[in-house]
Design a protein around this motif. Structure first.
Motif, PDB file in Angstrom:
ATOM      1  N   MET A 101       0.560   4.692 -13.109  1.00 17.13           N
ATOM      2  CA  MET A 101      -0.427   5.125 -11.887  1.00 17.13           C
ATOM      3  C   MET A 101      -1.512   4.138 -11.522  1.00 17.13           C
ATOM      4  O   MET A 101      -1.806   3.698 -10.579  1.00 17.13           O
ATOM      5  N   SER A 102      -2.174   3.816 -12.603  1.00 17.15           N
ATOM      6  CA  SER A 102      -3.152   2.725 -12.743  1.00 17.15           C
ATOM      7  C   SER A 102      -2.916   1.194 -12.288  1.00 17.15           C
ATOM      8  O   SER A 102      -3.290   0.516 -11.484  1.00 17.15           O
ATOM      9  N   THR A 103      -1.522   1.005 -12.387  1.00 18.24           N
ATOM     10  CA  THR A 103      -0.899  -0.153 -12.008  1.00 18.24           C
ATOM     11  C   THR A 103      -0.776  -0.245 -10.562  1.00 18.24           C
ATOM     12  O   THR A 103      -1.161  -1.137  -9.866  1.00 18.24           O
ATOM     13  N   SER A 104      -0.406   0.950  -9.893  1.00 17.07           N
ATOM     14  CA  SER A 104      -0.429   1.432  -8.533  1.00 17.07           C
ATOM     15  C   SER A 104      -1.745   0.952  -7.737  1.00 17.07           C
ATOM     16  O   SER A 104      -1.835   0.483  -6.887  1.00 17.07           O
ATOM     17  N   ALA A 127       2.118   1.741  -3.246  1.00 17.09           N
ATOM     18  CA  ALA A 127       0.967   2.374  -4.365  1.00 17.09           C
ATOM     19  C   ALA A 127       0.756   3.665  -4.144  1.00 17.09           C
ATOM     20  O   ALA A 127       0.592   4.464  -5.212  1.00 17.09           O
ATOM     21  N   VAL A 128       0.863   4.111  -2.960  1.00 19.25           N
ATOM     22  CA  VAL A 128       0.359   5.680  -2.679  1.00 19.25           C
ATOM     23  C   VAL A 128       1.583   6.402  -3.036  1.00 19.25           C
ATOM     24  O   VAL A 128       1.127   7.307  -3.817  1.00 19.25           O
ATOM     25  N   LEU A 129       2.641   6.124  -2.765  1.00 23.16           N
ATOM     26  CA  LEU A 129       3.930   6.854  -3.413  1.00 23.16           C
ATOM     27  C   LEU A 129       3.742   6.868  -4.960  1.00 23.16           C
ATOM     28  O   LEU A 129       4.008   7.738  -5.746  1.00 23.16           O
ATOM     29  N   GLY A 130       3.591   5.578  -5.632  1.00 21.36           N
ATOM     30  CA  GLY A 130       3.430   5.456  -7.158  1.00 21.36           C
ATOM     31  C   GLY A 130       2.490   6.304  -7.724  1.00 21.36           C
ATOM     32  O   GLY A 130       2.567   6.774  -8.662  1.00 21.36           O
ATOM     33  N   ILE A 131       1.115   6.335  -7.251  1.00 20.56           N
ATOM     34  CA  ILE A 131       0.126   7.119  -7.648  1.00 20.56           C
ATOM     35  C   ILE A 131       0.371   8.668  -7.561  1.00 20.56           C
ATOM     36  O   ILE A 131       0.360   9.414  -8.737  1.00 20.56           O
ATOM     37  N   CYS A 132       0.767   9.188  -6.462  1.00 18.57           N
ATOM     38  CA  CYS A 132       1.471  10.324  -6.242  1.00 18.57           C
ATOM     39  C   CYS A 132       2.365  10.919  -7.346  1.00 18.57           C
ATOM     40  O   CYS A 132       2.251  11.695  -8.189  1.00 18.57           O
ATOM     41  N   CYS A 133       3.478  10.202  -7.443  1.00 23.81           N
ATOM     42  CA  CYS A 133       4.725  10.411  -8.272  1.00 23.81           C
ATOM     43  C   CYS A 133       4.256  10.339  -9.793  1.00 23.81           C
ATOM     44  O   CYS A 133       4.347  11.389 -10.735  1.00 23.81           O
ATOM     45  N   MET A 156       0.991  -1.187   0.022  1.00 27.03           N
ATOM     46  CA  MET A 156      -0.091   0.092   0.129  1.00 27.03           C
ATOM     47  C   MET A 156       1.077   1.266   0.031  1.00 27.03           C
ATOM     48  O   MET A 156       0.515   2.212  -0.532  1.00 27.03           O
ATOM     49  N   LEU A 157       1.997   1.163   0.898  1.00 22.90           N
ATOM     50  CA  LEU A 157       2.851   2.416   0.782  1.00 22.90           C
ATOM     51  C   LEU A 157       3.450   2.810  -0.722  1.00 22.90           C
ATOM     52  O   LEU A 157       3.588   3.711  -1.263  1.00 22.90           O
ATOM     53  N   ILE A 169      -4.467  -0.861  -8.994  1.00 23.56           N
ATOM     54  CA  ILE A 169      -4.907  -2.037  -8.930  1.00 23.56           C
ATOM     55  C   ILE A 169      -4.068  -2.907  -8.106  1.00 23.56           C
ATOM     56  O   ILE A 169      -4.466  -3.926  -7.406  1.00 23.56           O
ATOM     57  N   SER A 170      -2.753  -2.711  -7.998  1.00 21.28           N
ATOM     58  CA  SER A 170      -1.887  -3.495  -7.020  1.00 21.28           C
ATOM     59  C   SER A 170      -2.463  -3.286  -5.590  1.00 21.28           C
ATOM     60  O   SER A 170      -2.392  -4.265  -4.868  1.00 21.28           O
ATOM     61  N   ALA A 171      -2.758  -2.184  -5.306  1.00 23.08           N
ATOM     62  CA  ALA A 171      -3.295  -1.681  -4.193  1.00 23.08           C
ATOM     63  C   ALA A 171      -4.524  -2.504  -3.899  1.00 23.08           C
ATOM     64  O   ALA A 171      -4.778  -3.048  -2.829  1.00 23.08           O
ATOM     65  N   ILE A 172      -5.412  -2.587  -4.488  1.00 19.89           N
ATOM     66  CA  ILE A 172      -6.878  -3.183  -4.674  1.00 19.89           C
ATOM     67  C   ILE A 172      -6.572  -4.780  -4.358  1.00 19.89           C
ATOM     68  O   ILE A 172      -7.028  -5.391  -3.448  1.00 19.89           O
ATOM     69  N   GLY A 173      -5.649  -5.221  -5.429  1.00 20.74           N
ATOM     70  CA  GLY A 173      -5.566  -6.649  -5.332  1.00 20.74           C
ATOM     71  C   GLY A 173      -4.854  -7.155  -3.685  1.00 20.74           C
ATOM     72  O   GLY A 173      -5.140  -7.953  -3.380  1.00 20.74           O
ATOM     73  N   ALA A 174      -3.873  -6.254  -3.181  1.00 18.17           N
ATOM     74  CA  ALA A 174      -3.309  -6.330  -2.124  1.00 18.17           C
ATOM     75  C   ALA A 174      -4.351  -6.493  -0.787  1.00 18.17           C
ATOM     76  O   ALA A 174      -4.186  -7.344   0.132  1.00 18.17           O
TER      77      ALA A 174
END
Length: 468
Positions: free
Chosen positions: A67-70, A30-36, A27-28, A72-77
Motif C-alpha cells: 500500500m505504501s508502495t502505491s 495506485a488508487v486501486l492498490g491502496i484500496c485493495c 494514478m489509477l 510513493i508511486s503516485a507521488i513520484g508520478a
C-alpha cells in the motif's frame, strides 16, 4: 474490468504517449492498490492475531508495504510531471525512478524484519488453528492479488512503466506467499500436528524470502534505468523508418537516445544527404522529420546532416574495396561516414569502423594497422584515418565467431614508405555500449562536428562515443 475503469476515469486513455495519460494510468493503479492492499492488510492482520500466526501477520505487513508502495508511486508520478527549470533543464522524469528505489528499500526492510521474527519462532512449534471464515478470507485474498497482478501487468505494458511492472511482479509474489500460509495451516493441522519445529515459522521464512526477492527485483530494475539501458526497440525502429523515409535522405547512422525519465526522451542522429543538394530544401526536410518524430514518438530529435557523394563511381568503388578489407579482417566489422578528403599533398580515406566491444584492444589495433596498410598500398597518396566505434549489439554472434571463424593475421612488417615516422591511421577507441537491430545508439552527449563545403571534410579531431 480494468478496461472499463480506464474508459470511466481516464480521458483519451488510448493516447499512452501523452505524459498526462501515462500519469493517469499510474494514478489509477495506485488508487486501486491502496484500496485493495489496505483491505487485505486489515483482513490478514486480524486473522493472524486471532490465529497467532507469524506467517499470516508477516503477509499482512507485506500488504501494508504494498500500500505504501502505491502511495510513493503516485507521488513520484505526480512530481515527475513538473516542468523543466533552470536547475533541471531536462525535466524531472527520473523522480519516478527514485521513488521506485525508495519503495524497493522499504520492501526489503519489511522482508528482513519478518525473516527475523520467523526464525525466532521456528524452534517453537505451535498449532495453527484457522476457522472456516479465515480459510475463506485467505482464498479470497489470493484471488484479489491475482486480479491486481493482472491489471498492473496490463497497465505496465500499455504505458511502458517499470514501476507498474514491478508492482505486478510483487502482486504475483504475494499470491505465492498467501498460498504458502494456507499450506502451512493445512500441514500443521492435518498432516504434521506433532512436528518438532514450527511449520508456521518455516513458511514465514519462505514468505519473508519472497518479500526480499520482490524488493531486490524492484531495486535492480530501477538502478538499471538510472544507470542507463538500451533504448526501446520499437522507438528505435519508428525513428529509423521516419528518418530514412525522408526526401533526399540517403542513409543514417549514430542514432543517440537519452532517457531522462518517462516522457522526457531526447535523440540525435546523423542523416546522410547529397553533397550537391539544395541546403535550404534539405534543412526544411530535416525540420519536418524532427517534428514528425516528436509528434509520433514523443522524442525530441536533432538531426545532423552529413554530406556524401551520391553516384560517384570512384567513391563507390573504393568504399566497396575498403568494406571487403574490413570483412576479411573480421566478418563482424562494418563502417560508416566514409569520406575521401583531398588534404593537399595527401588524400585522406576517412571512415568510422564499427568493431565488437568484446574484441581486445590489441587485436583491434592490429586489424587497423593491417587495413591501413592495405588502403595505402592502393595509392601512394592515400592516408587512412580510422575512428573506432565499439559495439556490443551482437555478443552471441561474436562468441560464435571466436569459436568457428579464423581471423586474418596482419603482417608484422610496416609498409616501407618515405613517411614511416608519420602516423598513418588515427585510432580513437570507444567505451563499449550497445546497439539494437543494426542501428547504433549511444549514451553520450552529441558530437561537435564541422561540415566543410566542396570537399565535405570531416573534422579530424572528432570523437565518437559508445553506441547503445
Amino acid at each position: 474490468m480494468i478496461k472499463l475503469l480506464l474508459r470511466l476515469f481516464i480521458k483519451d486513455a488510448s493516447h499512452t504517449r501523452d505524459t498526462r495519460v501515462r500519469t493517469a494510468h499510474v494514478m489509477l493503479s495506485a488508487v486501486l492498490g491502496i484500496c485493495c492492499n489496505t483491505a487485505l492488510f486489515l483482513l490478514k492482520f486480524f486473522i493472524g492475531m486471532a490465529a497467532k500466526s507469524v506467517a499470516i501477520t508477516s503477509d499482512a505487513w507485506n500488504n501494508l508495504s504494498d500500500m505504501s508502495t502505491s502511495v510513493i508511486s503516485a507521488i513520484g508520478a505526480r512530481m515527475s510531471r513538473q516542468r523543466p527549470d533552470h536547475t533541471h533543464p531536462f525535466g524531472h522524469g527520473r523522480i519516478e525512478y527514485v521513488s521506485s528505489l525508495i519503495v524497493a528499500f522499504m520492501i526489503c526492510m519489511v522482508g528482513l524484519e519478518q525473516l527475523r521474527t520467523a526464525v525466532e519462532k521456528l524452534p517453537h512449534p505451535d498449532a495453527l488453528q484457522l476457522s472456516p471464515i479465515a480459510w475463506t478470507l485467505l482464498v479470497a485474498s489470493v484471488l484479489v492479488k491475482l486480479w491486481m497482478f493482472s491489471y498492473n501487468r496490463y497497465l505496465a505494458r500499455r504505458v511502458d512503466s517499470t514501476v507498474l511492472a514491478a508492482t505486478s511482479a510483487d502482486s504475483l509474489s504475494d499470491v505465492t506467499a498467501t498460498t504458502a500460509v494456507i499450506l502451512a495451516s493445512v500441514l500443521s493441522q492435518y498432516v504434521f500436528p506433532t512436528c518438532p519445529f514450527s511449520i508456521d515459522g518455516a513458511m514465514g521464512i519462505v514468505v519473508s524470502l519472497l518479500i526480499l526477492r520482490s524488493g531486490w527485483g524492484v531495486a535492480r530494475d530501477t538502478i538499471n534505468r538510472l544507470l542507463g539501458t538500451s533504448p526501446d526497440p520499437q522507438t528505435v525502429e519508428e525513428i529509423t523508418k521516419m528518418v530514412q523515409s525522408g526526401r533526399d535522405i540517403v542513409g543514417m547512422h549514430d542514432l543517440v537516445i537519452h532517457d531522462y525519465g518517462p516522457g522526457r526522451c531526447f535523440a540525435t542522429v546523423h542523416a546522410e544527404v547529397p553533397a550537391n543538394g539544395d541546403l535550404v530544401a534539405l534543412h526544411t526536410e530535416i525540420d519536418r522529420i524532427e517534428t514528425q518524430v516528436l509528434e509520433q514518438t514523443g522524442t525530441e530529435l536533432v538531426i545532423h546532416m552529413d554530406p556524401v557523394r551520391v553516384g560517384d563511381r570512384d567513391t563507390d568503388a573504393l568504399k566497396a574495396r575498403v568494406s571487403q578489407m574490413l570483412v576479411a579482417a573480421n566478418p563482424l566489422y562494418s563502417m560508416h561516414d566514409f569520406q575521401i578528403i583531398d588534404a593537399g599533398g595527401e588524400i585522406q580515406i576517412s571512415f568510422d569502423m564499427v568493431v565488437p566491444a568484446q574484441e581486445k584492444a590489441e587485436k583491434t589495433a592490429e586489424h587497423v594497422a593491417q587495413i591501413s596498410r592495405q588502403i595505402e598500398e592502393l595509392n601512394e597518396k592515400y592516408v587512412a584515418v580510422i575512428r573506432i566505434d565499439a559495439d556490443v549489439g551482437q555478443p552471441q554472434a561474436w562468441e560464435k565467431l571466436q569459436t568457428s571463424a579464423s581471423v586474418m593475421q596482419p603482417s608484422s612488417q610496416p609498409k616501407p614508405t618515405a613517411q614511416t615516422d608519420q602516423t598513418k591511421a588515427t585510432i580513437q577507441q570507444d567505451v563499449p555500449a550497445n546497439s539494437d537491430n543494426g542501428t547504433k545508439e549511444q549514451s553520450k552527449d552529441p558530437d561537435t562536428k564541422a561540415d566543410e563545403s566542396g570537399e565535405q571534410q570531416k573534422d579530424a579531431g572528432e570523437e565518437t562515443s559508445p553506441r547503445q
